[in-house]
Design a protein around this motif. Structure first.
Motif, PDB file in Angstrom:
ATOM      1  N   ILE A  33     -19.751 -17.263  -5.239  1.00  0.00           N
ATOM      2  CA  ILE A  33     -20.726 -16.364  -4.626  1.00  0.00           C
ATOM      3  C   ILE A  33     -20.104 -15.902  -3.321  1.00  0.00           C
ATOM      4  CG2 ILE A  33     -22.992 -16.194  -3.538  1.00  0.00           C
ATOM      5  CD1 ILE A  33     -23.899 -18.395  -5.472  1.00  0.00           C
ATOM      6  N   THR A  34     -20.067 -14.586  -3.100  1.00  0.00           N
ATOM      7  CA  THR A  34     -19.532 -14.105  -1.835  1.00  0.00           C
ATOM      8  C   THR A  34     -20.614 -13.381  -1.051  1.00  0.00           C
ATOM      9  OG1 THR A  34     -17.788 -12.831  -0.760  1.00  0.00           O
ATOM     10  CG2 THR A  34     -18.574 -11.983  -2.859  1.00  0.00           C
ATOM     11  N   VAL A  35     -20.612 -13.621   0.245  1.00  0.00           N
ATOM     12  CA  VAL A  35     -21.606 -13.028   1.145  1.00  0.00           C
ATOM     13  C   VAL A  35     -20.884 -12.514   2.393  1.00  0.00           C
ATOM     14  CG1 VAL A  35     -23.522 -14.481   0.365  1.00  0.00           C
ATOM     15  CG2 VAL A  35     -22.038 -15.284   2.219  1.00  0.00           C
ATOM     16  N   GLY A  36     -21.647 -11.816   3.239  1.00  0.00           N
ATOM     17  CA  GLY A  36     -21.029 -11.204   4.412  1.00  0.00           C
ATOM     18  C   GLY A  36     -21.181 -11.993   5.695  1.00  0.00           C
ATOM     19  N   SER A  37     -22.118 -12.940   5.718  1.00  0.00           N
ATOM     20  CA  SER A  37     -22.327 -13.656   6.980  1.00  0.00           C
ATOM     21  C   SER A  37     -22.297 -15.161   6.754  1.00  0.00           C
ATOM     22  CB  SER A  37     -23.661 -13.249   7.616  1.00  0.00           C
ATOM     23  OG  SER A  37     -24.731 -13.906   6.983  1.00  0.00           O
ATOM     24  N   SER A  76     -17.929 -22.118  -5.499  1.00  0.00           N
ATOM     25  CA  SER A  76     -17.544 -21.839  -4.115  1.00  0.00           C
ATOM     26  C   SER A  76     -18.413 -20.734  -3.546  1.00  0.00           C
ATOM     27  CB  SER A  76     -16.071 -21.406  -4.019  1.00  0.00           C
ATOM     28  OG  SER A  76     -15.218 -22.507  -4.214  1.00  0.00           O
ATOM     29  N   ILE A  77     -18.656 -20.840  -2.270  1.00  0.00           N
ATOM     30  CA  ILE A  77     -19.342 -19.783  -1.533  1.00  0.00           C
ATOM     31  C   ILE A  77     -18.340 -19.288  -0.502  1.00  0.00           C
ATOM     32  CG2 ILE A  77     -21.308 -19.247  -0.058  1.00  0.00           C
ATOM     33  CD1 ILE A  77     -22.276 -22.125  -1.463  1.00  0.00           C
ATOM     34  N   VAL A  78     -18.057 -18.004  -0.537  1.00  0.00           N
ATOM     35  CA  VAL A  78     -17.035 -17.484   0.372  1.00  0.00           C
ATOM     36  C   VAL A  78     -17.643 -16.371   1.216  1.00  0.00           C
ATOM     37  CG1 VAL A  78     -14.730 -16.502   0.572  1.00  0.00           C
ATOM     38  CG2 VAL A  78     -15.252 -18.034  -1.334  1.00  0.00           C
ATOM     39  N   CYS A  99      -6.481 -20.863 -11.539  1.00  0.00           N
ATOM     40  CA  CYS A  99      -6.057 -20.664 -12.930  1.00  0.00           C
ATOM     41  C   CYS A  99      -7.313 -20.279 -13.716  1.00  0.00           C
ATOM     42  CB  CYS A  99      -5.490 -21.943 -13.522  1.00  0.00           C
ATOM     43  SG  CYS A  99      -3.875 -22.385 -12.903  1.00  0.00           S
ATOM     44  N   GLY A 100      -7.121 -19.519 -14.789  1.00  0.00           N
ATOM     45  CA  GLY A 100      -8.261 -19.181 -15.644  1.00  0.00           C
ATOM     46  C   GLY A 100      -9.097 -18.057 -15.067  1.00  0.00           C
ATOM     47  N   ASP A 101     -10.266 -17.860 -15.688  1.00  0.00           N
ATOM     48  CA  ASP A 101     -11.140 -16.755 -15.276  1.00  0.00           C
ATOM     49  C   ASP A 101     -11.702 -16.971 -13.873  1.00  0.00           C
ATOM     50  OD1 ASP A 101     -10.689 -15.785 -17.786  1.00  0.00           O
ATOM     51  OD2 ASP A 101     -12.668 -16.302 -18.573  1.00  0.00           O
ATOM     52  N   MET A 102     -12.009 -15.851 -13.227  1.00  0.00           N
ATOM     53  CA  MET A 102     -12.624 -15.869 -11.883  1.00  0.00           C
ATOM     54  C   MET A 102     -13.915 -15.062 -11.970  1.00  0.00           C
ATOM     55  SD  MET A 102     -10.759 -14.355  -8.486  1.00  0.00           S
ATOM     56  CE  MET A 102     -11.640 -13.845  -7.010  1.00  0.00           C
ATOM     57  N   LEU A 103     -15.040 -15.676 -11.613  1.00  0.00           N
ATOM     58  CA  LEU A 103     -16.345 -15.012 -11.684  1.00  0.00           C
ATOM     59  C   LEU A 103     -16.886 -14.848 -10.271  1.00  0.00           C
ATOM     60  CD1 LEU A 103     -15.978 -15.858 -14.652  1.00  0.00           C
ATOM     61  CD2 LEU A 103     -18.356 -16.597 -14.654  1.00  0.00           C
ATOM     62  N   VAL A 104     -17.207 -13.619  -9.919  1.00  0.00           N
ATOM     63  CA  VAL A 104     -17.633 -13.324  -8.546  1.00  0.00           C
ATOM     64  C   VAL A 104     -18.988 -12.620  -8.561  1.00  0.00           C
ATOM     65  CG1 VAL A 104     -17.098 -12.057  -6.435  1.00  0.00           C
ATOM     66  CG2 VAL A 104     -15.238 -13.033  -7.803  1.00  0.00           C
ATOM     67  N   ILE A 105     -19.937 -13.161  -7.830  1.00  0.00           N
ATOM     68  CA  ILE A 105     -21.194 -12.448  -7.581  1.00  0.00           C
ATOM     69  C   ILE A 105     -21.290 -12.207  -6.084  1.00  0.00           C
ATOM     70  CG2 ILE A 105     -23.712 -12.555  -7.643  1.00  0.00           C
ATOM     71  CD1 ILE A 105     -23.507 -14.283 -10.119  1.00  0.00           C
ATOM     72  N   ARG A 285      -5.091 -13.969 -21.699  1.00  0.00           N
ATOM     73  CA  ARG A 285      -5.005 -13.588 -20.288  1.00  0.00           C
ATOM     74  C   ARG A 285      -6.332 -13.865 -19.587  1.00  0.00           C
ATOM     75  NH1 ARG A 285      -2.279  -7.709 -20.335  1.00  0.00           N
ATOM     76  NH2 ARG A 285      -4.422  -7.196 -20.802  1.00  0.00           N
ATOM     77  N   PRO A 286      -6.294 -14.454 -18.402  1.00  0.00           N
ATOM     78  CA  PRO A 286      -7.545 -14.653 -17.668  1.00  0.00           C
ATOM     79  C   PRO A 286      -8.070 -13.320 -17.134  1.00  0.00           C
ATOM     80  CG  PRO A 286      -5.676 -15.359 -16.359  1.00  0.00           C
ATOM     81  CD  PRO A 286      -5.126 -14.977 -17.696  1.00  0.00           C
ATOM     82  N   VAL A 287      -9.343 -13.311 -16.790  1.00  0.00           N
ATOM     83  CA  VAL A 287      -9.975 -12.089 -16.291  1.00  0.00           C
ATOM     84  C   VAL A 287     -10.694 -12.380 -14.973  1.00  0.00           C
ATOM     85  CG1 VAL A 287     -10.309 -11.099 -18.581  1.00  0.00           C
ATOM     86  CG2 VAL A 287     -12.096 -12.547 -17.592  1.00  0.00           C
ATOM     87  N   ILE A 288     -11.024 -11.311 -14.287  1.00  0.00           N
ATOM     88  CA  ILE A 288     -11.930 -11.395 -13.139  1.00  0.00           C
ATOM     89  C   ILE A 288     -13.194 -10.643 -13.527  1.00  0.00           C
ATOM     90  CG2 ILE A 288     -12.294 -10.925 -10.692  1.00  0.00           C
ATOM     91  CD1 ILE A 288      -9.267 -10.753 -10.337  1.00  0.00           C
ATOM     92  N   ARG A 289     -14.344 -11.322 -13.448  1.00  0.00           N
ATOM     93  CA  ARG A 289     -15.626 -10.673 -13.716  1.00  0.00           C
ATOM     94  C   ARG A 289     -16.386 -10.594 -12.399  1.00  0.00           C
ATOM     95  NH1 ARG A 289     -18.085 -12.032 -19.069  1.00  0.00           N
ATOM     96  NH2 ARG A 289     -16.462 -12.857 -20.413  1.00  0.00           N
ATOM     97  N   ALA A 290     -16.987  -9.429 -12.138  1.00  0.00           N
ATOM     98  CA  ALA A 290     -17.713  -9.278 -10.873  1.00  0.00           C
ATOM     99  C   ALA A 290     -19.035  -8.568 -11.092  1.00  0.00           C
ATOM    100  CB  ALA A 290     -16.865  -8.505  -9.868  1.00  0.00           C
TER     101      ALA A 290
END
Ligand code: R1P
Length: 300
Positions: A33-37, A76-78, A99-105, A285-290
């Motif tokens: 999970i990514t946030v701005g603050s 992770s929270i970034v 390694c592997g897929d990366m999932l980002v919200i 191949r791994p992917v990035i999902r957002a």
């Protein structure tokens, strides 16, 4: 942190840390999970499991990474701050550690170009970039250039977008009907001011920009500054096949709504998003999902 850079293409410290987020492999999870603050990041982190102990690193460049488990699944929270360059550091440097897929919200706030009330949640199905054309002569006027450029749209990952929508709909109280919008288009800008049409002391030639954007982009609903670049990098990354040690995890949940504390009209107390499983086939191949959810904090 040791800071001798060994590889100019992808600078890392001697102990394997990416240069701006300050993390290394093993310190960031595939589900993010990514946030701005930082306060939003810390609010979400309070929902992570008490054990194992959270990993937390605030880099000298202002990125905060908190890694722990939610219901035993690593998350992770970034906190990435604001804007396209920070989104770029985030996606590339986290990707380098995985390694592997990366999932980002991404959970954030946005301005709204329609009559949605403040506190509505908008899940953009796609995003365009609206950027200042620096070749335009802003000091006077330039008949040969346009002052702002608009990109083609890029889509959210459809599975992750749907998972986020379903979770929000399932949790939303009936009284808040129509406050979750999932077929919207977002525009990510390169300035909070000029390319969002604000009138300041700078000669930005943007008085008609918002009207132009609304006419040019069907379904345009929100303005913010990061989503396009996250979607764009996710959609354009082509990972290489990995021979071993890819992370195989089943369907999992992450908590999302504490991200919106501090934004007016937090409408939901708790949402868990049931994320798609990560790819178990390590020969692929791994992917990035957002995907993204944005809370309207102001309408124009
Ligand atoms: C500008 O005030 C910031 O707010 C919006 C914009 O995208 C920009 O980052 O999002 P966040 O509140 O999620 O940071």
């Amino acid at each position: 942190m040791k800071d001798r850079i060994q590889d100019a293409n992808f600078p890392k410290t001697e102990d394997g840390r990416v240069y701006h987020l300050g993390i290394r492999a093993g310190e960031v999870a595939n589900r993010i999970i990514t946030v701005g603050s930082t306060s939003r990041a810390e609010s979400i982190a309070k929902m992570l499991d008490a054990s194992p102990k959270l990993f937390s690193l605030y880099s000298e460049r202002g990125f905060l990474t908190i890694t722990g488990c939610y219901k035993s699944v690593p998350v992770s929270i970034v906190c990435i701050g604001m804007g396209a360059p920070n989104a770029d550091f985030f996606i590339r440097e986290v990707r380098e550690c995985l390694c592997g897929d990366m999932l980002v919200i991404r959970l954030g706030s946005c301005g709204c170009l329609t009559d949605l009330p403040v506190g509505s949640l908008v899940l953009p199905a796609s995003s365009v970039a609206c950027t200042r054309n620096v070749d335009f002569d802003f000091a006077s006027y330039d008949p040969w250039e346009v002052p702002y450029k608009l990109s083609k749209p890029v889509s959210a990952d459809p599975d992750l977008h749907r998972a986020l929508h379903d979770a929000l709909e399932a949790t939303r109280p009936p009284s808040l009907k129509n406050l979750v919008v999932s077929n919207a288009v977002n525009a990510s800008t390169d300035s909070f001011y000029s390319s969002q049409g604000r009138q300041t002391s700078f000669q930005d030639h943007n008085a008609s920009l918002i009207d132009h954007l609304k006419a040019a982009v069907s379904g345009l609903t929100t303005l913010e500054m990061e989503t396009f670049w996250i979607f764009h990098l996710a959609a354009s990354w082509r990972g290489v096949k990995q021979s071993s040690s890819a992370v195989n995890l089943p369907l999992a949940t992450v908590p999302v709504v504490p991200a919106f504390s501090g934004i007016p009209s937090g409408i939901l107390e708790k949402v868990e998003v049931h994320l798609p499983g990560l790819d178990k086939d390590t020969s692929s191949r791994p992917v990035i999902r957002a995907a993204a959810a944005q809370m309207v904090f102001a309408s124009r």
